[in-house]
Write a protein that holds these residues in place. Sequence first.
Motif, mmCIF file in Angstrom:
data_model
loop_
_atom_site.group_PDB
_atom_site.id
_atom_site.type_symbol
_atom_site.label_atom_id
_atom_site.label_comp_id
_atom_site.label_asym_id
_atom_site.label_seq_id
_atom_site.Cartn_x
_atom_site.Cartn_y
_atom_site.Cartn_z
ATOM 1 N N ALA A 38 -11.292 4.182 -0.222
ATOM 2 C CA ALA A 38 -10.404 4.114 -1.392
ATOM 3 C C ALA A 38 -10.635 5.298 -2.312
ATOM 4 C CB ALA A 38 -10.634 2.802 -2.143
ATOM 5 N N LEU A 39 -11.887 5.663 -2.513
ATOM 6 C CA LEU A 39 -12.187 6.820 -3.356
ATOM 7 C C LEU A 39 -11.603 8.094 -2.766
ATOM 8 C CD1 LEU A 39 -13.654 7.918 -5.838
ATOM 9 C CD2 LEU A 39 -15.726 8.131 -4.429
ATOM 10 N N GLY A 40 -11.665 8.229 -1.433
ATOM 11 C CA GLY A 40 -11.078 9.392 -0.776
ATOM 12 C C GLY A 40 -9.578 9.471 -0.985
ATOM 13 N N GLU A 41 -8.890 8.337 -0.815
ATOM 14 C CA GLU A 41 -7.439 8.315 -1.016
ATOM 15 C C GLU A 41 -7.080 8.563 -2.483
ATOM 16 O OE1 GLU A 41 -4.796 8.198 0.849
ATOM 17 O OE2 GLU A 41 -5.705 7.901 2.809
ATOM 18 N N TYR A 42 -7.891 8.072 -3.378
ATOM 19 C CA TYR A 42 -7.680 8.289 -4.811
ATOM 20 C C TYR A 42 -7.794 9.770 -5.146
ATOM 21 C CZ TYR A 42 -8.819 8.062 -9.841
ATOM 22 O OH TYR A 42 -8.867 8.248 -11.205
ATOM 23 N N TRP A 43 -8.757 10.420 -4.531
ATOM 24 C CA TRP A 43 -9.053 11.818 -4.837
ATOM 25 C C TRP A 43 -8.081 12.789 -4.185
ATOM 26 C CZ3 TRP A 43 -13.216 14.954 -1.962
ATOM 27 C CH2 TRP A 43 -13.431 16.201 -2.591
ATOM 28 N N THR A 47 5.279 -8.400 -15.880
ATOM 29 C CA THR A 47 5.903 -7.239 -16.505
ATOM 30 C C THR A 47 6.929 -6.634 -15.559
ATOM 31 O OG1 THR A 47 5.516 -5.000 -17.363
ATOM 32 C CG2 THR A 47 4.019 -5.770 -15.654
ATOM 33 N N LYS A 48 7.916 -5.993 -16.128
ATOM 34 C CA LYS A 48 8.908 -5.303 -15.311
ATOM 35 C C LYS A 48 8.364 -3.991 -14.765
ATOM 36 C CE LYS A 48 12.926 -7.206 -17.733
ATOM 37 N NZ LYS A 48 14.124 -6.904 -18.559
ATOM 38 N N LYS A 49 7.290 -3.489 -15.389
ATOM 39 C CA LYS A 49 6.679 -2.237 -14.938
ATOM 40 C C LYS A 49 5.648 -2.574 -13.859
ATOM 41 C CE LYS A 49 5.835 1.063 -17.771
ATOM 42 N NZ LYS A 49 5.263 1.886 -18.876
ATOM 43 N N ARG A 50 5.984 -2.273 -12.633
ATOM 44 C CA ARG A 50 5.141 -2.636 -11.515
ATOM 45 C C ARG A 50 4.431 -1.412 -10.942
ATOM 46 N NH1 ARG A 50 9.317 -6.247 -12.005
ATOM 47 N NH2 ARG A 50 8.969 -8.328 -11.155
ATOM 48 N N ALA A 51 3.345 -1.675 -10.266
ATOM 49 C CA ALA A 51 2.629 -0.592 -9.597
ATOM 50 C C ALA A 51 3.499 0.021 -8.504
ATOM 51 C CB ALA A 51 1.333 -1.116 -8.989
ATOM 52 N N ASP A 52 3.310 1.287 -8.277
ATOM 53 C CA ASP A 52 3.962 1.952 -7.153
ATOM 54 C C ASP A 52 3.274 1.515 -5.863
ATOM 55 O OD1 ASP A 52 5.646 3.577 -5.753
ATOM 56 O OD2 ASP A 52 4.698 5.460 -6.360
ATOM 57 N N VAL A 53 3.951 1.670 -4.749
ATOM 58 C CA VAL A 53 3.376 1.369 -3.435
ATOM 59 C C VAL A 53 3.574 2.596 -2.561
ATOM 60 C CG1 VAL A 53 3.379 -0.178 -1.442
ATOM 61 C CG2 VAL A 53 3.991 -1.073 -3.705
ATOM 62 N N GLN A 54 2.484 3.139 -2.044
ATOM 63 C CA GLN A 54 2.533 4.372 -1.273
ATOM 64 C C GLN A 54 1.737 4.238 0.020
ATOM 65 O OE1 GLN A 54 4.246 7.143 -1.928
ATOM 66 N NE2 GLN A 54 5.006 6.485 -3.933
ATOM 67 N N LEU A 55 2.084 5.053 0.993
ATOM 68 C CA LEU A 55 1.303 5.140 2.231
ATOM 69 C C LEU A 55 0.031 5.948 2.003
ATOM 70 C CD1 LEU A 55 3.967 5.879 4.996
ATOM 71 C CD2 LEU A 55 2.384 3.939 4.994
ATOM 72 N N ALA A 56 -1.029 5.539 2.651
ATOM 73 C CA ALA A 56 -2.240 6.356 2.681
ATOM 74 C C ALA A 56 -1.936 7.669 3.401
ATOM 75 C CB ALA A 56 -3.365 5.606 3.384
ATOM 76 N N GLY A 114 -3.028 1.557 3.879
ATOM 77 C CA GLY A 114 -3.572 2.295 5.015
ATOM 78 C C GLY A 114 -3.882 1.376 6.185
ATOM 79 N N GLY A 115 -4.701 1.858 7.110
ATOM 80 C CA GLY A 115 -5.019 1.093 8.305
ATOM 81 C C GLY A 115 -3.988 1.308 9.398
ATOM 82 N N GLY A 116 -4.297 0.818 10.596
ATOM 83 C CA GLY A 116 -3.439 1.061 11.750
ATOM 84 C C GLY A 116 -2.020 0.558 11.587
ATOM 85 N N VAL A 117 -1.836 -0.573 10.908
ATOM 86 C CA VAL A 117 -0.497 -1.136 10.722
ATOM 87 C C VAL A 117 0.380 -0.190 9.904
ATOM 88 C CG1 VAL A 117 0.797 -3.059 9.688
ATOM 89 C CG2 VAL A 117 -1.296 -3.511 10.972
ATOM 90 N N SER A 118 -0.225 0.608 9.035
ATOM 91 C CA SER A 118 0.551 1.502 8.173
ATOM 92 C C SER A 118 1.262 2.597 8.954
ATOM 93 C CB SER A 118 -0.346 2.135 7.105
ATOM 94 O OG SER A 118 -1.242 3.074 7.667
#
Length: 313
Positions: free
Chosen positions: A117-122, A286-295, A261-265
Amino acid sequence: MEFYYGVDMGGTTIKMGRFDREGTLLEKWEIPTRKEDSGKHIFDDIAEAILTRTAAAGGSVDSIRAVGIDIPGTIWEDGYLELSVNVGLKDVYPTEELSRRLNHVPVACGNDASIAALGEYWKGGGAGHRSMVLITLGTGVGGGIVLDGKVIAGAHGIGGEIGHLPVRFGEQEVCNCGNRGCLEQVSSATGIVRETKRTLVSSDQPSSLREIRNLTAKDVLDAAKAGDALAKSVMDTVTHYLGVAMGIVSNIVDPEVFVIGGGVSAAGQDLIEWIREAYDANMYMTKKRADVQLAQLGNDAGIYGSVRLVLPE
């Protein structure tokens, strides 16, 4: 000459990367994970590989500034690893073991999912965000939380274990963790196959999946993307429970982005759209939702995250 190393310990191979002070990956390679004899050869092998690559790059042991390492298992706050089933290690302090073999160079370690997770964050799907939750959909469901650049592992090392949130009440089968109804039981690659087999038995709906003997999650995802109605209904169930879990996590962590992430992604943007729709349907505060992105880093997330632990600020 200064080198920093990121080490991603897995049950089959140990992935390694050599980086410069700025976090640029200079080279990467892998070595086999020797799990025999309770993994007693592992730290010798890692140290030897690092020293060999350092020498080949024209450096010496004094060129090694620090090493970060991730391990599949729970790492206590004091660095103690009680057990890592996947690699055979138990009752060990990994940082001390590796540092001693590298002339006492600084070593830091963490749980593999949290460090990925830290790697993907960075450098990956979470780059540019202040807060991120990684969800890995593979054989199981893993996760990691990063807030303001810090991995949230928790007091007992289980922070981010989203796969074991109970989301399917009434489930009779027992999860590997001992609970029932965990997210991992329905939204992992294993769970997708199990859910599909259940549906094929309980329904007489036509489907191309009925012709496949050794069914895989990829088969189900490919069929759903191709318009197979039964496969899509399975994925609606899979993503519904994932959306429920993400809604729960949002109410606790409120991240800017979820990274999948992971194989399913490997199913790509279609999967992301299904997940985003399910998440939106289960997020009420809230109407402001987190984004969803691919690893984005794939198998390199671990080495990037590991080295990020030890790079100078």
